[in-house]
Design a protein around this motif. Structure first.
Motif, PDB file in Angstrom:
ATOM      1  N   ALA A 174      26.907 -16.067   5.738  1.00 15.75           N
ATOM      2  CA  ALA A 174      25.503 -16.384   5.455  1.00 15.75           C
ATOM      3  C   ALA A 174      24.583 -15.521   6.318  1.00 15.75           C
ATOM      4  O   ALA A 174      24.863 -15.280   7.490  1.00 15.75           O
ATOM      5  N   THR A 175      23.485 -15.033   5.742  1.00 11.82           N
ATOM      6  CA  THR A 175      22.549 -14.195   6.482  1.00 11.82           C
ATOM      7  C   THR A 175      21.298 -14.982   6.867  1.00 11.82           C
ATOM      8  O   THR A 175      20.969 -15.997   6.243  1.00 11.82           O
ATOM      9  N   ARG A 176      20.624 -14.485   7.885  1.00 12.62           N
ATOM     10  CA  ARG A 176      19.399 -15.127   8.364  1.00 12.62           C
ATOM     11  C   ARG A 176      18.348 -15.195   7.251  1.00 12.62           C
ATOM     12  O   ARG A 176      17.701 -16.230   7.060  1.00 12.62           O
ATOM     13  N   GLU A 177      18.203 -14.097   6.510  1.00 16.08           N
ATOM     14  CA  GLU A 177      17.204 -14.034   5.442  1.00 16.08           C
ATOM     15  C   GLU A 177      17.523 -15.049   4.337  1.00 16.08           C
ATOM     16  O   GLU A 177      16.619 -15.708   3.809  1.00 16.08           O
ATOM     17  N   GLU A 178      18.803 -15.191   4.001  1.00 22.46           N
ATOM     18  CA  GLU A 178      19.204 -16.175   2.993  1.00 22.46           C
ATOM     19  C   GLU A 178      18.889 -17.591   3.459  1.00 22.46           C
ATOM     20  O   GLU A 178      18.402 -18.420   2.688  1.00 22.46           O
ATOM     21  N   GLY A 179      19.174 -17.861   4.725  1.00 21.74           N
ATOM     22  CA  GLY A 179      18.915 -19.180   5.271  1.00 21.74           C
ATOM     23  C   GLY A 179      17.436 -19.516   5.275  1.00 21.74           C
ATOM     24  O   GLY A 179      17.037 -20.631   4.899  1.00 21.74           O
ATOM     25  N   GLN A 180      16.616 -18.581   5.693  1.00 23.10           N
ATOM     26  CA  GLN A 180      15.173 -18.812   5.735  1.00 23.10           C
ATOM     27  C   GLN A 180      14.607 -19.054   4.335  1.00 23.10           C
ATOM     28  O   GLN A 180      13.798 -19.968   4.131  1.00 23.10           O
ATOM     29  N   ALA A 181      15.065 -18.244   3.382  1.00 20.33           N
ATOM     30  CA  ALA A 181      14.558 -18.383   2.014  1.00 20.33           C
ATOM     31  C   ALA A 181      14.992 -19.713   1.393  1.00 20.33           C
ATOM     32  O   ALA A 181      14.192 -20.408   0.752  1.00 20.33           O
ATOM     33  N   ALA A 182      16.259 -20.091   1.600  1.00 25.62           N
ATOM     34  CA  ALA A 182      16.792 -21.307   0.981  1.00 25.62           C
ATOM     35  C   ALA A 182      16.162 -22.566   1.563  1.00 25.62           C
ATOM     36  O   ALA A 182      15.983 -23.561   0.855  1.00 25.62           O
ATOM     37  N   LEU A 183      15.793 -22.530   2.843  1.00 29.61           N
ATOM     38  CA  LEU A 183      15.300 -23.730   3.519  1.00 29.61           C
ATOM     39  C   LEU A 183      13.794 -23.733   3.736  1.00 29.61           C
ATOM     40  O   LEU A 183      13.246 -24.652   4.336  1.00 29.61           O
ATOM     41  N   GLY A 184      13.113 -22.714   3.251  1.00 33.61           N
ATOM     42  CA  GLY A 184      11.655 -22.662   3.367  1.00 33.61           C
ATOM     43  C   GLY A 184      11.181 -22.449   4.792  1.00 33.61           C
ATOM     44  O   GLY A 184      10.160 -23.007   5.208  1.00 33.61           O
ATOM     45  N   LEU A 185      11.901 -21.604   5.537  1.00 34.00           N
ATOM     46  CA  LEU A 185      11.565 -21.359   6.940  1.00 34.00           C
ATOM     47  C   LEU A 185      10.822 -20.036   7.097  1.00 34.00           C
ATOM     48  O   LEU A 185      11.054 -19.081   6.359  1.00 34.00           O
ATOM     49  N   TYR A 259      23.791 -29.782   2.539  1.00 35.10           N
ATOM     50  CA  TYR A 259      25.053 -29.460   1.874  1.00 35.10           C
ATOM     51  C   TYR A 259      25.504 -28.036   2.162  1.00 35.10           C
ATOM     52  O   TYR A 259      26.655 -27.690   1.906  1.00 35.10           O
ATOM     53  N   ASN A 260      24.591 -27.212   2.686  1.00 36.19           N
ATOM     54  CA  ASN A 260      24.976 -25.844   3.025  1.00 36.19           C
ATOM     55  C   ASN A 260      24.578 -25.551   4.466  1.00 36.19           C
ATOM     56  O   ASN A 260      23.638 -24.804   4.737  1.00 36.19           O
ATOM     57  N   MET A 261      25.309 -26.147   5.393  1.00 39.73           N
ATOM     58  CA  MET A 261      25.023 -25.965   6.810  1.00 39.73           C
ATOM     59  C   MET A 261      25.113 -24.505   7.260  1.00 39.73           C
ATOM     60  O   MET A 261      24.357 -24.091   8.145  1.00 39.73           O
ATOM     61  N   PRO A 262      26.013 -23.679   6.684  1.00 38.14           N
ATOM     62  CA  PRO A 262      26.047 -22.279   7.110  1.00 38.14           C
ATOM     63  C   PRO A 262      24.709 -21.560   6.981  1.00 38.14           C
ATOM     64  O   PRO A 262      24.377 -20.711   7.817  1.00 38.14           O
ATOM     65  N   LEU A 263      23.898 -21.905   5.970  1.00 39.20           N
ATOM     66  CA  LEU A 263      22.586 -21.274   5.823  1.00 39.20           C
ATOM     67  C   LEU A 263      21.651 -21.705   6.953  1.00 39.20           C
ATOM     68  O   LEU A 263      20.866 -20.898   7.461  1.00 39.20           O
ATOM     69  N   ALA A 264      21.738 -22.977   7.342  1.00 39.40           N
ATOM     70  CA  ALA A 264      20.909 -23.467   8.453  1.00 39.40           C
ATOM     71  C   ALA A 264      21.319 -22.799   9.758  1.00 39.40           C
ATOM     72  O   ALA A 264      20.468 -22.412  10.575  1.00 39.40           O
ATOM     73  N   LEU A 265      22.614 -22.650   9.983  1.00 33.90           N
ATOM     74  CA  LEU A 265      23.101 -21.985  11.198  1.00 33.90           C
ATOM     75  C   LEU A 265      22.660 -20.531  11.226  1.00 33.90           C
ATOM     76  O   LEU A 265      22.312 -19.993  12.287  1.00 33.90           O
ATOM     77  N   ALA A 266      22.663 -19.881  10.077  1.00 38.62           N
ATOM     78  CA  ALA A 266      22.264 -18.475  10.014  1.00 38.62           C
ATOM     79  C   ALA A 266      20.800 -18.296  10.405  1.00 38.62           C
ATOM     80  O   ALA A 266      20.415 -17.251  10.961  1.00 38.62           O
ATOM     81  N   ALA A 267      19.979 -19.304  10.122  1.00 43.91           N
ATOM     82  CA  ALA A 267      18.540 -19.202  10.399  1.00 43.91           C
ATOM     83  C   ALA A 267      18.164 -19.719  11.785  1.00 43.91           C
ATOM     84  O   ALA A 267      17.043 -19.508  12.250  1.00 43.91           O
ATOM     85  N   ALA A 268      19.089 -20.396  12.484  1.00 39.35           N
ATOM     86  CA  ALA A 268      18.757 -21.093  13.730  1.00 39.35           C
ATOM     87  C   ALA A 268      18.701 -20.164  14.938  1.00 39.35           C
ATOM     88  O   ALA A 268      19.524 -19.265  15.095  1.00 39.35           O
ATOM     89  N   ASP A 269      17.703 -20.396  15.805  1.00 40.74           N
ATOM     90  CA  ASP A 269      17.585 -19.692  17.084  1.00 40.74           C
ATOM     91  C   ASP A 269      17.991 -20.590  18.254  1.00 40.74           C
ATOM     92  O   ASP A 269      18.307 -20.106  19.344  1.00 40.74           O
ATOM     93  N   LEU A 270      17.950 -21.893  18.028  1.00 40.93           N
ATOM     94  CA  LEU A 270      18.289 -22.882  19.055  1.00 40.93           C
ATOM     95  C   LEU A 270      18.733 -24.137  18.320  1.00 40.93           C
ATOM     96  O   LEU A 270      18.227 -24.435  17.235  1.00 40.93           O
TER      97      LEU A 270
END
Length: 372
Positions: A174-185, A259-270
């Protein structure tokens, strides 16, 4: 190649087993894998849905200490041992693997009696009672933490292999950009991911109410808070009572479950997490600095030892559950926000502890046990 894998009771034993199985299937030609669990464990629901063959035995759990009650339990579950022997004889595995949980006991003991190569995978710093017993019978012990070696000192050093804990491949893909887009970050804010486990953690959720209020509308930080299904309505309602309008403030997202924790982890800084072995393996694989609040009622307080293993290396801060409060969380978060160099150093230390290839390492170790 024929493999029996046993592990159950909790997701912390089941999901590593699935990850190892998938890695073995990739590496071995003509691989057949059979999972052995119990009817009442989570594995009875999860394993068949993952597409693996699954069978069950009847067995009761052991206490996490040597006791006469454990001796009685072993006698009472003799039927499980005999059924395990029949399963192992019928399937004829080349190797048997245990990933934790009391169901592993009869299965791995049967493998030992039948002279079939076997190994256990211990996820925590402090081994469970089942793995402590099984260590006497297996060929290899794969440990998730270097610190776990101290609990297996009576065995040959070459029997104990530090592998790290297996993680799902999606965690790394999972990439940071995918995580941000999927979760509205927003890409312009630091992302704080708060997760208390699949069922949530009430102490963390309650402390987060003050954190939400303090950081509401803050331009530097955004909070993705996963409450757990049972706690979600309460947290949302308490936020409304506190006058926090999540929809307009724009930097607080509250979800009951991801349901897709890998996307959240990809976007997380802390991250603010409990200290289960699987969650920590995923955090360190991604190099995410963490504020850890170990679950205080975990058997033998093993989450505290898991958390301290990260803290000693500078990858995490640890707050005891009984000391947790909104004020302490706010102070810790503010301190890291105001010191990006310290946060970056924590991320570096976390990444150094990560073992993203652990599943492959364990799979290769298992395959190496096959007799010529």
């Amino acid at each position: 190649m024929r493999m029996i894998i046993s592990g159950g009771g909790t997701g912390g034993h089941i999901y590593p087993a699935i990850t190892i199985a998938r890695e073995i299937a990739k590496l071995a030609e003509h691989c057949e894998i059979l999972f052995v669990g119990t009817k009442q464990g989570l594995e009875a629901d999860i394993i068949p849905k993952e597409g693996f063959d699954f069978t069950t035995i009847e067995v009761r759990g052991l206490e996490r200490k040597l006791s006469w009650k454990n001796v009685q339990t072993l006698f009472n579950t003799a039927g499980g041992v005999w059924k395990s022997i029949r399963i192992v004889k019928a399937f004829k595995p080349d190797v048997v693997i245990g990933t934790g949980g009391y169901v592993c006991g009869p299965v791995l003991l049967s493998a030992s009696l039948l002279k079939i190569p076997s190994m256990i995978q211990e996820q925590n710093v402090i081994p469970g009672i089942t793995n402590k017993i099984l260590a006497r019978f297996v060929d290899k012990i794969a440990i998730g933490y270097q610190e776990a070696r101290g609990y297996f000192t009576e065995y040959k050093p070459e029997q104990i292999i530090f592998t790290g804990n297996p993680i799902r491949p999606e965690v790394m893909s999972a990439t940071r950009e995918e995580g941000q887009a999927a979760l509205g970050l927003s890409s312009a804010r630091l992302t704080l991911l708060v997760v208390g486990g699949s069922r949530g953690a009430r102490s963390i959720n309650n402390a987060m109410l003050g954190v939400h209020k303090h950081f509401s509308g803050n331009k530097r930080i955004q909070i993705l808070h996963v409450t757990g299904q049972n706690e979600y309505n309460s947290i949302v309602g308490n936020n409304k009572q506190a006058g926090i309008d999540i929809s307009s403030d724009g930097n607080i997202i509250i979800k009951p479950y991801l349901y897709n924790m890998p996307l959240a982890l990809a976007a997380a800084d802390l991250a603010i997490f409990r200290a289960g072995a699987v969650g920590l393996a995923e955090l360190t694989a991604r190099g995410i600095p963490a504020i850890l609040v170990p679950y205080p009622y975990a058997a033998e307080n093993h989450q505290e030892f898991n958390a301290q293993a990260l803290a000693k290396q500078g990858a995490a801060c640890v707050i005891a559950d009984k000391e947790l409060s909104s004020a302490i969380l706010i102070d810790t978060i503010e301190r890291l926000l105001d010191n990006p160099e310290a946060l970056a150093d924590m991320a570096k230390k976390s990444k150094e502890l990560g073992r993203p290839q652990a599943a492959e390492t364990i799979a290769r170790l298992a395959l190496s046990l096959k007799k010529p």
